[in-house]
Design an enzyme around this catalytic site. Structure first.
Site, PDB file in Angstrom:
ATOM      1  N   TYR A 105      -8.922   4.228 -12.891  1.00 21.38           N
ATOM      2  CA  TYR A 105      -8.042   3.915 -11.767  1.00 21.38           C
ATOM      3  C   TYR A 105      -7.512   2.503 -11.986  1.00 21.38           C
ATOM      4  O   TYR A 105      -7.569   1.972 -13.106  1.00 21.38           O
ATOM      5  CB  TYR A 105      -8.904   4.073 -10.487  1.00 21.38           C
ATOM      6  CG  TYR A 105      -8.154   4.103  -9.199  1.00 21.38           C
ATOM      7  CD1 TYR A 105      -7.190   5.078  -8.951  1.00 21.38           C
ATOM      8  CD2 TYR A 105      -8.406   3.154  -8.207  1.00 21.38           C
ATOM      9  CE1 TYR A 105      -6.493   5.089  -7.754  1.00 21.38           C
ATOM     10  CE2 TYR A 105      -7.718   3.179  -7.006  1.00 21.38           C
ATOM     11  CZ  TYR A 105      -6.760   4.149  -6.790  1.00 21.38           C
ATOM     12  OH  TYR A 105      -6.076   4.159  -5.609  1.00 21.38           O
ATOM     13  N   ARG A 158       7.808   4.159  -8.984  1.00 22.92           N
ATOM     14  CA  ARG A 158       7.205   2.875  -8.564  1.00 22.92           C
ATOM     15  C   ARG A 158       5.717   2.963  -8.851  1.00 22.92           C
ATOM     16  O   ARG A 158       4.912   3.181  -7.964  1.00 22.92           O
ATOM     17  CB  ARG A 158       7.486   2.642  -7.065  1.00 22.92           C
ATOM     18  CG  ARG A 158       7.393   1.231  -6.591  1.00 22.92           C
ATOM     19  CD  ARG A 158       5.946   0.760  -6.402  1.00 22.92           C
ATOM     20  NE  ARG A 158       5.281   1.246  -5.203  1.00 22.92           N
ATOM     21  CZ  ARG A 158       4.057   1.773  -5.205  1.00 22.92           C
ATOM     22  NH1 ARG A 158       3.355   1.922  -6.305  1.00 22.92           N
ATOM     23  NH2 ARG A 158       3.514   2.178  -4.074  1.00 22.92           N
ATOM     24  N   LYS A 176      -5.948   9.800  -9.659  1.00 27.47           N
ATOM     25  CA  LYS A 176      -6.217  10.007  -8.226  1.00 27.47           C
ATOM     26  C   LYS A 176      -7.040  11.275  -8.031  1.00 27.47           C
ATOM     27  O   LYS A 176      -7.973  11.313  -7.226  1.00 27.47           O
ATOM     28  CB  LYS A 176      -4.900  10.131  -7.447  1.00 27.47           C
ATOM     29  CG  LYS A 176      -4.075   8.851  -7.398  1.00 27.47           C
ATOM     30  CD  LYS A 176      -4.367   8.026  -6.161  1.00 27.47           C
ATOM     31  CE  LYS A 176      -3.670   6.685  -6.211  1.00 27.47           C
ATOM     32  NZ  LYS A 176      -3.956   5.822  -5.068  1.00 27.47           N
ATOM     33  N   GLU A 248       2.650  10.161  -4.208  1.00 23.55           N
ATOM     34  CA  GLU A 248       2.058   8.967  -4.809  1.00 23.55           C
ATOM     35  C   GLU A 248       3.091   8.225  -5.656  1.00 23.55           C
ATOM     36  O   GLU A 248       3.750   8.820  -6.515  1.00 23.55           O
ATOM     37  CB  GLU A 248       0.901   9.436  -5.713  1.00 23.55           C
ATOM     38  CG  GLU A 248      -0.095   8.404  -6.046  1.00 23.55           C
ATOM     39  CD  GLU A 248      -0.904   7.914  -4.858  1.00 23.55           C
ATOM     40  OE1 GLU A 248      -1.556   8.716  -4.202  1.00 23.55           O
ATOM     41  OE2 GLU A 248      -0.864   6.696  -4.605  1.00 23.55           O
ATOM     42  N   ASP A 249       3.247   6.940  -5.395  1.00 24.82           N
ATOM     43  CA  ASP A 249       4.070   6.076  -6.244  1.00 24.82           C
ATOM     44  C   ASP A 249       5.521   6.533  -6.419  1.00 24.82           C
ATOM     45  O   ASP A 249       6.090   6.452  -7.515  1.00 24.82           O
ATOM     46  CB  ASP A 249       3.381   5.841  -7.604  1.00 24.82           C
ATOM     47  CG  ASP A 249       2.171   4.896  -7.459  1.00 24.82           C
ATOM     48  OD1 ASP A 249       1.811   4.590  -6.298  1.00 24.82           O
ATOM     49  OD2 ASP A 249       1.591   4.475  -8.464  1.00 24.82           O
ATOM     50  N   ASP A 271       0.195   8.528   0.290  1.00 23.78           N
ATOM     51  CA  ASP A 271      -0.964   7.664   0.146  1.00 23.78           C
ATOM     52  C   ASP A 271      -0.580   6.185   0.233  1.00 23.78           C
ATOM     53  O   ASP A 271      -1.311   5.377   0.792  1.00 23.78           O
ATOM     54  CB  ASP A 271      -1.602   7.966  -1.204  1.00 23.78           C
ATOM     55  CG  ASP A 271      -2.965   7.340  -1.352  1.00 23.78           C
ATOM     56  OD1 ASP A 271      -3.675   7.239  -0.341  1.00 23.78           O
ATOM     57  OD2 ASP A 271      -3.312   6.951  -2.477  1.00 23.78           O
ATOM     58  N   ASP A 272       0.578   5.832  -0.319  1.00 30.28           N
ATOM     59  CA  ASP A 272       0.991   4.423  -0.322  1.00 30.28           C
ATOM     60  C   ASP A 272       1.331   3.946   1.086  1.00 30.28           C
ATOM     61  O   ASP A 272       1.087   2.792   1.427  1.00 30.28           O
ATOM     62  CB  ASP A 272       2.200   4.232  -1.248  1.00 30.28           C
ATOM     63  CG  ASP A 272       1.870   4.695  -2.652  1.00 30.28           C
ATOM     64  OD1 ASP A 272       0.948   4.129  -3.250  1.00 30.28           O
ATOM     65  OD2 ASP A 272       2.497   5.654  -3.123  1.00 30.28           O
ATOM     66  N   ASN A 413      -1.124  -4.186  -6.781  1.00 29.76           N
ATOM     67  CA  ASN A 413      -1.780  -3.711  -8.007  1.00 29.76           C
ATOM     68  C   ASN A 413      -0.792  -3.728  -9.163  1.00 29.76           C
ATOM     69  O   ASN A 413       0.410  -3.666  -8.930  1.00 29.76           O
ATOM     70  CB  ASN A 413      -2.268  -2.272  -7.804  1.00 29.76           C
ATOM     71  CG  ASN A 413      -3.311  -2.170  -6.719  1.00 29.76           C
ATOM     72  OD1 ASN A 413      -4.191  -2.988  -6.625  1.00 29.76           O
ATOM     73  ND2 ASN A 413      -3.189  -1.149  -5.881  1.00 29.76           N
ATOM     74  N   ASN A 457      -8.421  -0.760  -1.090  1.00 30.73           N
ATOM     75  CA  ASN A 457      -7.616   0.167  -1.876  1.00 30.73           C
ATOM     76  C   ASN A 457      -7.706   1.549  -1.249  1.00 30.73           C
ATOM     77  O   ASN A 457      -8.779   1.945  -0.787  1.00 30.73           O
ATOM     78  CB  ASN A 457      -8.138   0.206  -3.322  1.00 30.73           C
ATOM     79  CG  ASN A 457      -7.168   0.941  -4.215  1.00 30.73           C
ATOM     80  OD1 ASN A 457      -6.985   2.142  -4.090  1.00 30.73           O
ATOM     81  ND2 ASN A 457      -6.514   0.211  -5.092  1.00 30.73           N
TER      82      ASN A 457
HETATM   83  P1  NAD Z   1       7.719  -1.146  -2.187  1.00 28.04           P
HETATM   84  O1  NAD Z   1       8.652  -1.261  -3.338  1.00 28.04           O
HETATM   85  O2  NAD Z   1       7.953  -0.078  -1.192  1.00 28.04           O
HETATM   86  O3  NAD Z   1       7.701  -2.539  -1.389  1.00 28.04           O
HETATM   87  C1  NAD Z   1       7.718  -3.817  -1.965  1.00 28.04           C
HETATM   88  C2  NAD Z   1       8.256  -4.785  -0.952  1.00 28.04           C
HETATM   89  O4  NAD Z   1       8.081  -6.094  -1.450  1.00 28.04           O
HETATM   90  C3  NAD Z   1       9.722  -4.622  -0.621  1.00 28.04           C
HETATM   91  O5  NAD Z   1       9.918  -4.815   0.753  1.00 28.04           O
HETATM   92  C4  NAD Z   1      10.392  -5.789  -1.364  1.00 28.04           C
HETATM   93  O6  NAD Z   1      11.549  -6.241  -0.691  1.00 28.04           O
HETATM   94  C5  NAD Z   1       9.293  -6.825  -1.275  1.00 28.04           C
HETATM   95  N1  NAD Z   1       9.378  -7.844  -2.299  1.00 28.04           N
HETATM   96  C6  NAD Z   1       9.639  -7.704  -3.606  1.00 28.04           C
HETATM   97  N2  NAD Z   1       9.639  -8.907  -4.198  1.00 28.04           N
HETATM   98  C7  NAD Z   1       9.351  -9.814  -3.251  1.00 28.04           C
HETATM   99  C8  NAD Z   1       9.199 -11.215  -3.244  1.00 28.04           C
HETATM  100  N3  NAD Z   1       9.324 -11.924  -4.355  1.00 28.04           N
HETATM  101  N4  NAD Z   1       8.900 -11.816  -2.086  1.00 28.04           N
HETATM  102  C9  NAD Z   1       8.761 -11.102  -0.964  1.00 28.04           C
HETATM  103  N5  NAD Z   1       8.870  -9.767  -0.909  1.00 28.04           N
HETATM  104  C10 NAD Z   1       9.169  -9.149  -2.043  1.00 28.04           C
HETATM  105  O7  NAD Z   1       6.286  -1.041  -2.810  1.00 28.04           O
HETATM  106  P2  NAD Z   1       4.919  -0.629  -2.061  1.00 28.04           P
HETATM  107  O8  NAD Z   1       4.694   0.830  -2.223  1.00 28.04           O
HETATM  108  O9  NAD Z   1       4.890  -1.169  -0.711  1.00 28.04           O
HETATM  109  O10 NAD Z   1       3.863  -1.356  -3.011  1.00 28.04           O
HETATM  110  C11 NAD Z   1       3.853  -2.756  -3.123  1.00 28.04           C
HETATM  111  C12 NAD Z   1       2.599  -3.208  -3.841  1.00 28.04           C
HETATM  112  O11 NAD Z   1       1.479  -2.815  -3.085  1.00 28.04           O
HETATM  113  C13 NAD Z   1       2.425  -2.601  -5.235  1.00 28.04           C
HETATM  114  O12 NAD Z   1       1.941  -3.585  -6.103  1.00 28.04           O
HETATM  115  C14 NAD Z   1       1.375  -1.558  -5.036  1.00 28.04           C
HETATM  116  O13 NAD Z   1       0.561  -1.368  -6.176  1.00 28.04           O
HETATM  117  C15 NAD Z   1       0.567  -2.163  -3.915  1.00 28.04           C
HETATM  118  N6  NAD Z   1      -0.158  -1.127  -3.165  1.00 28.04           N
HETATM  119  C16 NAD Z   1      -1.493  -1.304  -3.013  1.00 28.04           C
HETATM  120  C17 NAD Z   1      -2.222  -0.341  -2.345  1.00 28.04           C
HETATM  121  C18 NAD Z   1      -3.704  -0.508  -2.152  1.00 28.04           C
HETATM  122  O14 NAD Z   1      -4.376   0.466  -1.820  1.00 28.04           O
HETATM  123  N7  NAD Z   1      -4.234  -1.687  -2.324  1.00 28.04           N
HETATM  124  C19 NAD Z   1      -1.590   0.790  -1.843  1.00 28.04           C
HETATM  125  C20 NAD Z   1      -0.215   0.915  -1.989  1.00 28.04           C
HETATM  126  C21 NAD Z   1       0.500  -0.056  -2.655  1.00 28.04           C
END
Ligand code: NAD
Length: 487
Positions: A105, A158, A176, A248-249, A271-272, A413, A457
């Site tokens: 993972y 993504r 997953k 997912e993603d 999931d996200d 991540n 997570n």
């Molecule tokens: P997403 O693309 O939907 O959202 C990203 C957001 O960040 C957007 O609003 C974008 O405008 C903003 N952004 C980008 N660059 C930026 C910057 N420099 N400053 C401020 N804001 C900025 O993506 P997401 O699905 O929300 O995922 C985002 C991150 O969260 C990824 O790295 C993903 O791996 C992580 N994530 C972690 C978990 C977990 O369980 N820990 C779950 C889902 C997503």
């Protein structure tokens, strides 16, 4: 006609006997086949004489895996094992879950997806590309298992915080679903990983001779929607109303629309958006035991207003609304989000994507995260931007200047994209931060005290949530289920 379970096992072995049984990952036991089994299933002479227990096989494999210095080598060893001896793979994963989770993972799965074309061995999961348009139902029937209970599907746009990895995103559904079995107890044969390939906009991959996907730019609009719709319809037709589909993603411009469209007709969750929300809310509720106060007493600031950020924000607002009986339109005002253009405020409303609009509160425009922190004075800072190193020393110090115990969650991540490291959060807050991250960090010692960073997570919620959905026979996912899962 119904057979007792023992007869079923016998029939499986009957169909897969001798040489083919040893090469069938679902039934192969390697050297753990007893002498009696070897005689009954035409295995005599095909294995060396020693009978080696599963426990000893796990011990030997862990010894080998621990010798690999490079995490990707460990990942490849695990995938080889999954493809040769599934029982042993799960035994090893379940018995060594803390050590092996970062391999199958995040973070290692991210690197594996980036290099998927080069390390590609035996195919895993089902690939549905634009070439399959019009015959997805037949493609699903090519999958050997018929009783599918859960599908994890990505279109690879993504992948973690690594961007568009196209068809190589397959590592994510495979990883997953391994957790669905290892952590949730769902039968491996009931799990189906799917990657939808509509092309990729990643130039490096398009020019990579080892790329395994369609060599074209991403299909969008009607062409994309039609392929997804055919897939969703074919899944329900093939596996019935109760099959769980976990998105997912996907990139956020598709993720929210797909969830809205199919949550009324299918058993789906993203999931996200939803899994992350549930696990982070659970983490916040746990943190309140240390920090004090109720959720409504706190102020939340996010960096990143996409799927994860707005999903968590909405569940926090819903939970505060449930606890206080205030309308959710009011409780949302406790939550602020910063995106790449600055703080989300009402003067930006017209140009905002629809999922950001509920968070456009009355406030002067603010450009930087540091200014937003100093203006809003949050008690909780949450990173969901996908951009590493964005919780700078100044940001953490500001949080620590007006909070006795600032809650800091760097959720992006893999590790390279984490908004800050555990070491940074603890050092810059002089050991006062309550910290958790999306990818794991090792314990950190600061001024003689050992701090154990939490891991926030969705892996901590989706296998259980999914198992609950499957067992209860649910046909739709509701917000109340996410709140219950969080509790
Ligand atoms: P997403 O693309 O939907 O959202 C990203 C957001 O960040 C957007 O609003 C974008 O405008 C903003 N952004 C980008 N660059 C930026 C910057 N420099 N400053 C401020 N804001 C900025 O993506 P997401 O699905 O929300 O995922 C985002 C991150 O969260 C990824 O790295 C993903 O791996 C992580 N994530 C972690 C978990 C977990 O369980 N820990 C779950 C889902 C997503």
């Amino acid at each position: 006609m119904l057979f007792p379970f023992s007869d079923f096992i016998f029939l499986c072995f009957f169909f897969y006997s001798g040489y083919s049984l040893l090469r069938d990952p679902h039934h192969n036991k390697g050297l753990a086949f007893t002498d009696k089994e070897r005689a009954a299933h035409y295995l005599r002479g095909l294995l060396p004489p020693a009978v080696v227990s599963q426990e000893l096989q796990v011990k030997k494999l862990m010894h080998i895996i621990r010798q690999y210095q490079v995490p990707l080598q460990k990942y490849m060893a695990m995938m080889d094992l999954q493809e040769s001896n599934e029982k042993l793979f799960y035994k090893l994963l379940i018995d060594n879950v803390e050590e092996m989770l970062p391999i199958v993972y995040t973070p290692t799965v991210g690197e594996a997806c980036q290099k998927y074309g080069s390390i590609f061995g035996r195919p895993q999961g089902l690939y549905i590309s634009l070439k399959e348009k019009g015959c997805i139902h037949e493609v699903l029937r090519n999958w050997p298992e018929k009783n599918i209970e859960v599908i994890v599907v990505t279109d690879g746009e993504r992948i973690l915080g690594l961007g568009d990895l196209g068809c190589q995103g397959m590592g994510i559904p495979v990883g997953k679903l391994a957790l669905y079995t290892a952590l949730g107890g769902v039968r491996p044969s009931a799990c189906l990983p799917v990657t939808i390939d509509v092309g990729t906009n990643n130039e490096n991959l398009l020019n990579d001779e080892y790329y395994i996907g369609l060599r074209q730019r991403r299909a969008t609009g009607q062409e994309y929607a039609e392929l997804l719709h055919e897939f969703m319809s074919a899944v329900k037709q093939t596996y019935g109303e109760k099959v769980l589909i976990q998105f997912e993603d996907f990139a956020n411009h598709n993720a929210f629309d797909l969830l809205a469209k199919y949550s009324a007709t299918h058993l789906v969750f993203n999931d996200d958006i939803q899994g992350t929300a549930s696990v982070v809310l659970a983490g916040l509720v746990a943190a309140l035991k240390v920090v004090g106060g109720t959720l409504a007493d706190h102020t939340f600031l996010f960096l990143g207003a996409g799927e994860a950020g707005t999903g968590i924000a909405e569940l926090i607002a819903l939970e505060i609304s449930k606890q206080t009986n205030m309308p959710v339109e009011e409780t949302r005002k406790k939550v602020w989000l910063v995106d790449s253009k600055g703080l989300i405020v009402s003067s930006r409303r017209e140009s905002l994507q629809h999922f950001k609009k509920p968070w456009a509160h009355e406030h002067e425009p603010v450009k930087t995260l540091l200014d937003a922190v100093n203006d809003i004075k949050p008690t909780v800072l949450i990173g969901t931007s996908g951009v590493g190193k964005t919780f700078t020393k100044e940001v953490i110090e500001a949080m620590a200047s007006f909070n006795e115990k600032p809650i800091i969650l760097s959720l992006s991540n893999p590790t390279s994209q984490s908004e800050c490291t555990a070491e940074e959060a603890y050092t810059w807050s002089q050991g006062r931060a309550i910290f958790a991250s999306g990818s794991p960090f090792a314990p950190f010692e600061y001024e003689g005290k050992t701090f154990m960073p939490g891991q926030a997570n969705n892996a901590y919620i989706f296998p259980g949530l999914g198992l609950g959905l499957i067992m209860s026979g649910a046909i739709r996912v509701h917000d109340d289920m996410l709140l219950a899962a969080c509790e």
